[in-house]
Scaffold this active site. Structure first.
Site, PDB file in Angstrom:
ATOM      1  N   GLY A   2      19.515  -7.211  41.604  1.00 28.07           N
ATOM      2  CA  GLY A   2      20.823  -7.865  41.547  1.00 28.07           C
ATOM      3  C   GLY A   2      20.831  -9.207  42.265  1.00 28.07           C
ATOM      4  O   GLY A   2      20.099  -9.387  43.236  1.00 28.07           O
ATOM      5  N   ASP A  38      23.330  -5.480  49.677  1.00 27.96           N
ATOM      6  CA  ASP A  38      23.589  -4.167  50.292  1.00 27.96           C
ATOM      7  C   ASP A  38      23.224  -4.132  51.777  1.00 27.96           C
ATOM      8  O   ASP A  38      23.658  -3.239  52.499  1.00 27.96           O
ATOM      9  CB  ASP A  38      22.797  -3.076  49.568  1.00 27.96           C
ATOM     10  CG  ASP A  38      23.307  -2.857  48.156  1.00 27.96           C
ATOM     11  OD1 ASP A  38      24.240  -3.569  47.751  1.00 27.96           O
ATOM     12  OD2 ASP A  38      22.768  -1.975  47.454  1.00 27.96           O
ATOM     13  N   TYR A  96      52.418  -0.219  48.081  1.00 30.85           N
ATOM     14  CA  TYR A  96      51.149   0.237  47.487  1.00 30.85           C
ATOM     15  C   TYR A  96      50.108   0.618  48.527  1.00 30.85           C
ATOM     16  O   TYR A  96      49.991  -0.050  49.565  1.00 30.85           O
ATOM     17  CB  TYR A  96      50.512  -0.883  46.649  1.00 30.85           C
ATOM     18  CG  TYR A  96      51.219  -1.186  45.357  1.00 30.85           C
ATOM     19  CD1 TYR A  96      51.478  -0.173  44.435  1.00 30.85           C
ATOM     20  CD2 TYR A  96      51.611  -2.484  45.065  1.00 30.85           C
ATOM     21  CE1 TYR A  96      52.119  -0.466  43.244  1.00 30.85           C
ATOM     22  CE2 TYR A  96      52.246  -2.789  43.870  1.00 30.85           C
ATOM     23  CZ  TYR A  96      52.501  -1.768  42.959  1.00 30.85           C
ATOM     24  OH  TYR A  96      53.126  -2.043  41.794  1.00 30.85           O
TER      25      TYR A  96
END
Ligand code: FBP
Length: 702
Positions: free
Chosen positions: A106, A228, A272
C-alpha cells in the site's frame, strides 16, 4: 466601474485568470516541491562508511539460519563519515552503478522522497549512476517494466504523497519461476542493487532476494514503509533501532484531523455517535496515535483485548475448582458490553453523542474470530493446493462456500482425523450475520494475509452494541440524564409543582443535579403505572404533558454515523517529519549500497528524539524474521510489531481514558491537532507515540 476586462465566454479557457484558477499547479504545491529537507550530519560529508556494531543482538530463528545463511550474520551498521578515504575506497564508493527501486504494498506518504534521496546521493557521487524505477510494484521486476528516473521526474514528485511516480502493487517474488525472471531483469538492466520499499512482507521478500542474489553480487536493500507503523525494531535488550515505519505519522495526522473535526461537530449538534474505523491491518498503532492526538471519547486497542481476562469469571471458577477457559481472551459480545457501558454512562450525564475509534484489525485480537480466520486460511490454501485451482473461482457465491464448509463438517463426523472444520465450527459460523460470513471468506491477499480492510468490522461491532443497548433500555438502565433546572423550569412554566412529581419519577431527585428516571419506567405506559401507584395521577387522569415531555427526553436515541479512515490518509502529502525521514532514508540506502551492504534495511535510529540526534543505520533483516501462519502454513516472515501494552504511550492512554470519555457533567476533553501544515512546530515534529515511548527509561514504576 470594474477594472477587469469582460471575459468572452467562447475564449474562457484562454483567459489568463481562468487558466491560473484552473491550473493543476498552485502556490502550496510549488512551495512543497521546493522544500529541501535537512540532512543528517553524516550526509554533509562526501563519503560515508559502515561501522558494524555487534552490541545489538537478536534472537535468531533456526528457520532463518537455515533459509538465509548468506545474510543471517549481518550486523547492525552505523553510517559514519570518512575523513580522508584512500583511493581504492573512493573508487569503490564512486564506481558507476545501476540501481533499481520498487514500491511494494500500500502507498505511504514519503515514498517519493526515498527516491529523491537515493537519486540525489547517487548522482552526487557519480553523475553516471542510473536509477531505474520498476513500474506497478514487484510485477515490474518480474516483467521487466522499468523507467530510468530523470531529474525532471524526481523533481516533479519531491515532498509529495502517494507512489504515483512509478506506482505500486502487491505481487510477491515467491516462486522459482519469478526468481528466474527477476534475475533476467537484473541482468538485462545491468543492476548492481535493488531497493525494495515495503512493509513486513516486502522486506521479507527483500531478505529472500538478497540470499538468492548473493552469489551474483546483486545487493538488495529494504526500506521500512507502511502507514500501519508495524515495522519497529528493537534488539533483545530493548534498545530501539527503528521507532516507526515511514508514512505512519502522516496517516495518523490526517485521520486525527478528520476525527477531530467530527469531535467538534458531534459536540455541537449533540445527536450522533460517530463510529470511526481507522486503518491498520493488524496492529492498532494508528488508533493509539489518533487517540493521543484527538482525545476521542472511546478508542479500542486490539492488543489490549487480546490480553483481556474476565476476573469475576476466573474467581467464580476457582471457587468451583474448575478452569473457565472462556474467561481468557475477549469475545465480540463482551467487547460490545464494554462499549455499551461507556455509552450508557455518557447518556446518564446527558451526552448522547460522542466519538468511537475502532482499529481496522481489531478482529485479529478477538480469539473466536482469529480461530475462524486461521481455520479458513488453511481450508482455502489446502483446497488451492490439492486442486491446483482457486477457491474463490470454484465457489464464487457465499452459498457455494457455505455448502463446501458443510461438506467438510460432514467429513469430520465420518473421519475423526479430520479436525479443521467440525460441526461445532459450522454451527457457530452459521450464527454469524451473512455480511460477516462473506467478509471472513474474502480472498486473501498475495501474501496470504486476511484483508481486514474489506470487512465491515465497525458494522459487526456496532450491530452488537445496538442490540445490547436495546436490551439495556428494556432493563431500564440506559437513560438520558435530565438537568434538574430544566425539569423544574418546564414544570413550573406549566404551573405544576416539580417537587411533587420529581421523587416519583426520578431515582435521584433529592441528591443530584442530573436526574435519572427510575429503572421501572421504560415507556409512557410504565410511567403512568408508576404515577398511578404513587398516587400522582388518578386512574382516569392523563399524564400531565410537561411530565410526559420530560420522560420522552430521558429516552436515549442511539444515532450513529459510520466513517472509514484509510485510503484518504494514505494518499496525503507527507508531514514534515515524514518528508525529512524519507529523504534521509534515501540517502541511507545509497550509503549502504556504496559500502557493499546487502540484506539490510535502511533505518534512522533516534527518530523519537530531536533531528540533531538522528543516526542513519542499516539493520540486518534476516535476524528479525520468525515463523508465522500464512496461507495455512508456518512461513518465515519479518516479525510485525504490535502495540506494546506496557509502553508509556499505551499506559498514558489507559490512564487518560476516563477523562477523555468525559462521562461527567461539563465539557468534553477533545484536542484539536489541526490539519497537516508544512510550517508550525509541535504537531509536525514527530508522532506523540514516539515522544511518550522515548520517556521509557525515565518513568519510575509505582
Ligand atoms: P502495507 O502494509 O502494504 O503498507 O499496507 C497497509 C494498508 O494500508 C493497511 O492499513 C490496509 O489494511 C491495507 O493496506 C489495505 O490494502 P489494499 O490497499 O490492498 O486495500
Amino acid at each position: 466601474m470594474s477594472e477587469h476586462k469582460p471575459i468572452i465566454l467562447e475564449d474562457i479557457l484562454k483567459n489568463p485568470e481562468v487558466q491560473k484558477a484552473t491550473s493543476n499547479i498552485n502556490q502550496e504545491l510549488i512551495e512543497r516541491k521546493e522544500y529541501k529537507p535537512p540532512v543528517c550530519d553524516v550526509f554533509s560529508h562526501p563519503y560515508t562508511f559502515l561501522q558494524e556494531n555487534a552490541d545489538f543482538q537478536f534472537v535468531v530463528d533456526n528457520e532463518a539460519k537455515k533459509l538465509l545463511p548468506k545474510i543471517i550474520d549481518n550486523k547492525v551498521a552505523f553510517i559514519t563519515k570518512v575523513n580522508s578515504p584512500d583511493n581504492p575506497f573512493k573508487e569503490k564508493y564512486c564506481k558507476r552503478r545501476n540501481i533499481g527501486i520498487v514500491f511494494s504494498g500500500g502507498p505511504a506518504p514519503g515514498g517519493h522522497n526515498v527516491i529523491a534521496g537515493l537519486y540525489d546521493a547517487a548522482k552526487k557521487v557519480n553523475p553516471e549512476n542510473k536509477i531505474f524505477g520498476f513500474l506497478l510494484g514487484p510485477d515490474g521486476i518480474i516483467e521487466n517494466k522499468a523507467i530510468e528516473l530523470t531529474a525532471e521526474l524526481v523533481d516533479a514528485y519531491r515532498n509529495l504523497g502517494g507512489f504515483s511516480m512509478i506506482k505500486t502493487g502487491r505481487a510477491k517474488i515467491d516462486s522459482k519461476e519469478k526468481m528466474l525472471l527477476t534475475k533476467e531483469t537484473c541482468r538485462d538492466l545491468g543492476l548492481d542493487a535493488i531497493v525494495i520499499v515495503g512493509g513486513d512482507d516486502s522486506n521479507t521478500n527483500a531478505a529472500f532476494l538478497a540470499q538468492e542474489m548473493f552469489e551474483e553480487g546483486l545487493q538488495v536493500i529494504g526500506v521500512p514503509k507502511t502507514i500501519d507503523g508495524d515495522i519497529q525494531v528493537k534488539d533483545t535488550a530493548g534498545k530501539t533501532l527503528c521507532a516507526i515505519s515511514f508514512g505512519f505519522h502522516t496517516a495518523a495526522r490526517a485521520f486525527a484531523n478528520e476525527i477531530s473535526n467530527l469531535c467538534t461537530d458531534s459536540s455541537s449538534d449533540v445527536k450522533y455517535w460517530h463510529i470511526c474505523k481507522v486503518m491498520g491491518r493488524v496492529a492498532s498503532h494508528l488508533a493509539l496515535e489518533v487517540a493521543l492526538q484527538t482525545h476521542a471519547n472511546i478508542t479500542l486497542i486490539g492488543e489490549e483485548l487480546a490480553d483481556h481476562t474476565d476476573k469475576e469469571r476466573i474467581e467464580k471458577a476457582k471457587k468451583e475448582n474448575i478452569i473457565d477457559y472462556g474467561a481468557y481472551g475477549m469475545t465480540l459480545r463482551h467487547l460490545s458490553r464494554i462499549i455499551c457501558d461507556s455509552i450508557v454512562r455518557r447518556a446518564a450525564v446527558g451526552k448522547s453523542y460522542g466519538i468511537i475509534v475502532i482499529p481496522e484489525g481489531i478482529l485479529e485480537f478477538i480469539d473466536e474470530i482469529q480461530t475462524f480466520i486461521i481455520k479458513l486460511n488453511t481450508i482455502i490454501a489446502d483446497h488451492n493446493e490439492l486442486h491446483d485451482t482457486d477457491f474463490h473461482s470454484d465457489f464464487p457465491l457465499l452459498r457455494d462456500k457455505l455448502e463446501y464448509l458443510r461438506r467438510l463438517a460432514r467429513r469430520s463426523r465420518e473421519d475423526s482425523s479430520f479436525t479443521i472444520w467440525n460441526t461445532r465450527d459450522d454451527d457457530l459460523f452459521d450464527d454469524i450475520p451473512e455480511f460477516f460470513q462473506k467478509g471472513l471468506l474474502t480472498e486473501r491477499d498475495s501474501h496470504g494475509n486476511f484483508q481486514f480492510s474489506l470487512v465491515e468490522t465497525d458494522k459487526i461491532v456496532m450491530e452488537l452494541v445496538t442490540d445490547y443497548l436495546n436490551i439495556l433500555k428494556e432493563k431500564g438502565v440506559y437513560k438520558t440524564g435530565i438537568e434538574k433546572t430544566y425539569y423544574k423550569d418546564t414544570l413550573n412554566k406549566a404551573g405544576i409543582d416539580p417537587d411533587f412529581f420529581g421523587p416519583v419519577m426520578f431515582k435521584n431527585y433529592d441528591d443530584s443535579d442530573l436526574l435519572l428516571v427510575k429503572k421501572s419506567i421504560i415507556s409512557v405506559k410504565t410511567l403512568k403505572k408508576v404515577l398511578q401507584k404513587e398516587g400522582a395521577v388518578k386512574d382516569n387522569e392523563k399524564i400531565p404533558a410537561p411530565v410526559e415531555k420530560i420522560f420522552k427526553k430521558s429516552v436515549p436515541k442511539f444515532k450513529t454515523q459510520v466513517h472509514f479512515y484509510g485510503y484518504d490518509g494514505r494518499g496525503n502529502d507527507p508531514t514534515r517529519f515524514d518528508c525529512v525521514y524519507t529523504y534521509n532514508l534515501g540517502l541511507t540506502v545509497f550509503s549502504l549500497i556504496a559500502n557493499g551492504a546487502t540484506g539490510q534495511m535502511a533505518a534512522i535510529k533516534n527518530l523519537e528524539m530531536d533531528f540533531s540526534r538522528w543516526e542513519p543505520i542499516g539493520i540486518p533483516i534476516a535476524p528479525l524474521m520468525h515463523l508465522e501462519e500464512r496461507k495455512g502454513k508456518l512461513t518465515l516472515v519479518l516479525e510485525k510489531s504490535v502495540v506494546d501494552v506496557n509502553s508509556i504511550a499505551f499506559r498514558a492512554v489507559k490512564k487518560l481514558r476516563e477523562k477523555w470519555l468525559a462521562a461527567a457533567p461539563g465539557e468534553d476533553n477533545f484536542r484539536r491537532p489541526g490539519p497537516i501544515r508544512f510550517t508550525g512546530k509541535s504537531e509536525e515534529d514527530r508522532p506523540i507515540t514516539l515522544v511518550l515511548n522515548s520517556l521509557h527509561n525515565r518513568v519510575i514504576e509505582n
